[in-house]
Scaffold this active site. Sequence first.
Site, PDB file in Angstrom:
ATOM      1  N   GLN A  58       0.851  -1.199   0.000  1.00 59.98           N
ATOM      2  CA  GLN A  58       0.000   0.000   0.000  1.00 59.98           C
ATOM      3  C   GLN A  58       0.884   1.245   0.000  1.00 59.98           C
ATOM      4  O   GLN A  58       0.387   2.364  -0.101  1.00 59.98           O
ATOM      5  CB  GLN A  58      -0.862   0.024   1.258  1.00 59.98           C
ATOM      6  CG  GLN A  58      -1.828  -1.134   1.378  1.00 59.98           C
ATOM      7  CD  GLN A  58      -2.437  -1.188   2.772  1.00 59.98           C
ATOM      8  OE1 GLN A  58      -3.454  -0.575   3.045  1.00 59.98           O
ATOM      9  NE2 GLN A  58      -1.792  -1.906   3.674  1.00 59.98           N
ATOM     10  N   ASN A  59       2.192   1.038   0.141  1.00 63.24           N
ATOM     11  CA  ASN A  59       3.098   2.182   0.271  1.00 63.24           C
ATOM     12  C   ASN A  59       3.402   2.784  -1.094  1.00 63.24           C
ATOM     13  O   ASN A  59       3.592   2.068  -2.071  1.00 63.24           O
ATOM     14  CB  ASN A  59       4.393   1.754   0.946  1.00 63.24           C
ATOM     15  CG  ASN A  59       4.151   1.231   2.350  1.00 63.24           C
ATOM     16  OD1 ASN A  59       3.097   1.487   2.918  1.00 63.24           O
ATOM     17  ND2 ASN A  59       5.101   0.505   2.892  1.00 63.24           N
ATOM     18  N   VAL A  60       3.508   4.112  -1.117  1.00 63.04           N
ATOM     19  CA  VAL A  60       3.869   4.787  -2.365  1.00 63.04           C
ATOM     20  C   VAL A  60       5.377   5.029  -2.423  1.00 63.04           C
ATOM     21  O   VAL A  60       5.887   5.549  -3.410  1.00 63.04           O
ATOM     22  CB  VAL A  60       3.076   6.117  -2.539  1.00 63.04           C
ATOM     23  CG1 VAL A  60       1.584   5.817  -2.667  1.00 63.04           C
ATOM     24  CG2 VAL A  60       3.336   7.095  -1.405  1.00 63.04           C
ATOM     25  N   ASP A  61       6.110   4.672  -1.368  1.00 65.55           N
ATOM     26  CA  ASP A  61       7.571   4.816  -1.407  1.00 65.55           C
ATOM     27  C   ASP A  61       8.181   3.713  -2.285  1.00 65.55           C
ATOM     28  O   ASP A  61       7.492   2.771  -2.680  1.00 65.55           O
ATOM     29  CB  ASP A  61       8.158   4.810   0.020  1.00 65.55           C
ATOM     30  CG  ASP A  61       8.052   3.453   0.709  1.00 65.55           C
ATOM     31  OD1 ASP A  61       8.507   2.441   0.139  1.00 65.55           O
ATOM     32  OD2 ASP A  61       7.521   3.391   1.844  1.00 65.55           O
ATOM     33  N   HIS A  80      -1.457   1.405  -4.256  1.00 62.06           N
ATOM     34  CA  HIS A  80      -1.825   2.809  -4.046  1.00 62.06           C
ATOM     35  C   HIS A  80      -0.945   3.767  -4.857  1.00 62.06           C
ATOM     36  O   HIS A  80      -0.876   4.950  -4.540  1.00 62.06           O
ATOM     37  CB  HIS A  80      -1.760   3.161  -2.552  1.00 62.06           C
ATOM     38  CG  HIS A  80      -2.859   2.536  -1.751  1.00 62.06           C
ATOM     39  ND1 HIS A  80      -2.892   2.541  -0.370  1.00 62.06           N
ATOM     40  CD2 HIS A  80      -3.988   1.878  -2.135  1.00 62.06           C
ATOM     41  CE1 HIS A  80      -3.981   1.920   0.056  1.00 62.06           C
ATOM     42  NE2 HIS A  80      -4.655   1.502  -0.987  1.00 62.06           N
ATOM     43  N   CYS A  93       2.046  16.062 -23.518  1.00 61.78           N
ATOM     44  CA  CYS A  93       1.076  16.908 -24.243  1.00 61.78           C
ATOM     45  C   CYS A  93       1.344  18.403 -24.078  1.00 61.78           C
ATOM     46  O   CYS A  93       0.705  19.226 -24.727  1.00 61.78           O
ATOM     47  CB  CYS A  93      -0.362  16.571 -23.834  1.00 61.78           C
ATOM     48  SG  CYS A  93      -0.808  17.093 -22.159  1.00 61.78           S
ATOM     49  N   THR A 153       0.566  -2.826   8.736  1.00 61.51           N
ATOM     50  CA  THR A 153      -0.630  -2.088   8.308  1.00 61.51           C
ATOM     51  C   THR A 153      -1.698  -2.168   9.392  1.00 61.51           C
ATOM     52  O   THR A 153      -1.871  -3.202  10.030  1.00 61.51           O
ATOM     53  CB  THR A 153      -1.151  -2.588   6.935  1.00 61.51           C
ATOM     54  OG1 THR A 153      -2.369  -1.903   6.626  1.00 61.51           O
ATOM     55  CG2 THR A 153      -1.386  -4.084   6.887  1.00 61.51           C
ATOM     56  N   LEU A 187       3.550  -3.816  14.651  1.00 65.93           N
ATOM     57  CA  LEU A 187       3.954  -3.300  15.961  1.00 65.93           C
ATOM     58  C   LEU A 187       2.846  -3.546  16.993  1.00 65.93           C
ATOM     59  O   LEU A 187       3.100  -3.962  18.118  1.00 65.93           O
ATOM     60  CB  LEU A 187       4.268  -1.807  15.845  1.00 65.93           C
ATOM     61  CG  LEU A 187       5.005  -1.168  17.013  1.00 65.93           C
ATOM     62  CD1 LEU A 187       6.333  -1.855  17.279  1.00 65.93           C
ATOM     63  CD2 LEU A 187       5.245   0.323  16.730  1.00 65.93           C
ATOM     64  N   ALA A 190       9.298  -3.909  12.778  1.00 64.93           N
ATOM     65  CA  ALA A 190       9.453  -4.666  11.522  1.00 64.93           C
ATOM     66  C   ALA A 190      10.897  -5.091  11.280  1.00 64.93           C
ATOM     67  O   ALA A 190      11.137  -6.195  10.774  1.00 64.93           O
ATOM     68  CB  ALA A 190       8.951  -3.816  10.351  1.00 64.93           C
TER      69      ALA A 190
HETATM   70  P1  OAD Z   1      -1.317   3.139   9.150  1.00 56.76           P
HETATM   71  O1  OAD Z   1      -0.621   4.389   9.563  1.00 56.76           O
HETATM   72  O2  OAD Z   1      -2.793   3.127   9.162  1.00 56.76           O
HETATM   73  O3  OAD Z   1      -0.829   1.928  10.049  1.00 56.76           O
HETATM   74  C1  OAD Z   1       0.537   1.702  10.282  1.00 56.76           C
HETATM   75  C2  OAD Z   1       0.692   0.406  11.050  1.00 56.76           C
HETATM   76  O4  OAD Z   1       2.085   0.156  11.161  1.00 56.76           O
HETATM   77  C3  OAD Z   1       0.111   0.422  12.461  1.00 56.76           C
HETATM   78  O5  OAD Z   1      -0.686  -0.729  12.673  1.00 56.76           O
HETATM   79  C4  OAD Z   1       1.354   0.415  13.377  1.00 56.76           C
HETATM   80  O6  OAD Z   1       1.154  -0.368  14.548  1.00 56.76           O
HETATM   81  C5  OAD Z   1       2.378  -0.261  12.474  1.00 56.76           C
HETATM   82  N1  OAD Z   1       3.752   0.144  12.755  1.00 56.76           N
HETATM   83  C6  OAD Z   1       4.230   1.357  13.114  1.00 56.76           C
HETATM   84  N2  OAD Z   1       5.571   1.329  13.277  1.00 56.76           N
HETATM   85  C7  OAD Z   1       5.961   0.050  13.002  1.00 56.76           C
HETATM   86  C8  OAD Z   1       7.205  -0.631  12.994  1.00 56.76           C
HETATM   87  N3  OAD Z   1       8.360  -0.015  13.283  1.00 56.76           N
HETATM   88  N4  OAD Z   1       7.220  -1.951  12.677  1.00 56.76           N
HETATM   89  C9  OAD Z   1       6.072  -2.610  12.369  1.00 56.76           C
HETATM   90  N5  OAD Z   1       4.859  -2.012  12.358  1.00 56.76           N
HETATM   91  C10 OAD Z   1       4.799  -0.705  12.662  1.00 56.76           C
HETATM   92  O7  OAD Z   1      -0.735   2.773   7.696  1.00 56.76           O
HETATM   93  P2  OAD Z   1      -1.356   1.799   6.594  1.00 56.76           P
HETATM   94  O8  OAD Z   1      -2.075   0.670   7.220  1.00 56.76           O
HETATM   95  O9  OAD Z   1      -0.281   1.496   5.633  1.00 56.76           O
HETATM   96  O10 OAD Z   1      -3.617   5.253   1.730  1.00 56.76           O
HETATM   97  O11 OAD Z   1      -2.403   2.759   5.901  1.00 56.76           O
HETATM   98  C11 OAD Z   1      -3.135   2.280   4.811  1.00 56.76           C
HETATM   99  C12 OAD Z   1      -3.439   3.402   3.855  1.00 56.76           C
HETATM  100  O12 OAD Z   1      -4.030   4.498   4.568  1.00 56.76           O
HETATM  101  C13 OAD Z   1      -2.224   4.040   3.216  1.00 56.76           C
HETATM  102  O13 OAD Z   1      -1.757   3.321   2.087  1.00 56.76           O
HETATM  103  C14 OAD Z   1      -2.705   5.391   2.841  1.00 56.76           C
HETATM  104  C15 OAD Z   1      -3.411   5.734   4.132  1.00 56.76           C
HETATM  105  O14 OAD Z   1      -4.373   6.707   4.088  1.00 56.76           O
HETATM  106  C16 OAD Z   1      -3.847   6.315   0.913  1.00 56.76           C
HETATM  107  O15 OAD Z   1      -3.327   7.413   1.074  1.00 56.76           O
HETATM  108  C17 OAD Z   1      -4.801   6.000  -0.199  1.00 56.76           C
END
Ligand code: OAD
Length: 239
Positions: A94-97, A112, A142, A180, A207, A224
């Site tokens: 889901q990461n854009v990086d 994403h 264009c 996530t 986490l 992670a």
């Molecule tokens: P979130 O910010 O919602 O969740 C991040 C998750 O990573 C949480 O469950 C944390 O517990 C966990 N976390 C944080 N630090 C960590 C670490 N060092 N090691 C392991 N886990 C860790 O991010 P996403 O679930 O990726 O979409 O969010 C999903 C989507 O929501 C994104 O792709 C983005 C956002 O809005 C769009 O912008 C369309």
Amino acid sequence: MTPERAFRSIVILTGAGISAESGLGTFRDKDGLWTKYDLSEVATPEGFARNPVLVHDFYNARRRNLLEAQPNAAHAALAELERLWDGDFLLVTQNVDNLHERAGSRRLRHMHGELLKIRCDDCGYVTEWEHDLDLATTCPACGRSARLRPHVVWFGEMPLHMEEIHGALQSCDVFVSIGTSGQVYPAAGFVAEVRRAGRAHTVELNLDPSDGHSLFAERVYGPATEIVPDFVARLFAGA
Ligand code: OAD
């Protein structure tokens, strides 16, 4: 090398947590991006139409941040897993990086979109882009200005590669969700989809427990950079 357990086909889903230790902010943690910015202003087509300068500023800052970041041990472990795995493999992020590809991942789909690409809303041209973007930037294809946007999926838009991803989820025999929160669909629904298909072992590495944590058969909590390399090592050791 083949893992000891009878896993032939693996799908891995990653979210912002896998890049947190590389210095890229997550969205919903204590200091997450959505605690500082209004999601509806910077991550929707409507927000972009209302205030494109604000949206460009937001993504310009994230692009600069990404260019300074490095992949971490968790990205490296997944690249190594892909290299050693001799069955079907798909890494869905889901990461854009671009930290997965910089660590060496190849069988990777950005559902994403990608921060280091831009797209012309007029002609659809997509190109790689490492600079700031503003309203004066003209489309290389264009020639129109003020029509370029980050090649990312905003809320209300269709995620990318979904047909291929659903196919892989239906047929995998291990599904691993990493970093996530399980709050954004369709990715948040992948574990339920895998369970409905009825055959895969499901693993959450995060986490903290995600929203859907109880749907996973195996759950490991920690940073992670520690738990992903450990998991990959255990997978090949058959533990
Ligand atoms: P979130 O910010 O919602 O969740 C991040 C998750 O990573 C949480 O469950 C944390 O517990 C966990 N976390 C944080 N630090 C960590 C670490 N060092 N090691 C392991 N886990 C860790 O991010 P996403 O679930 O990726 O979409 O969010 C999903 C989507 O929501 C994104 O792709 C983005 C956002 O809005 C769009 O912008 C369309």
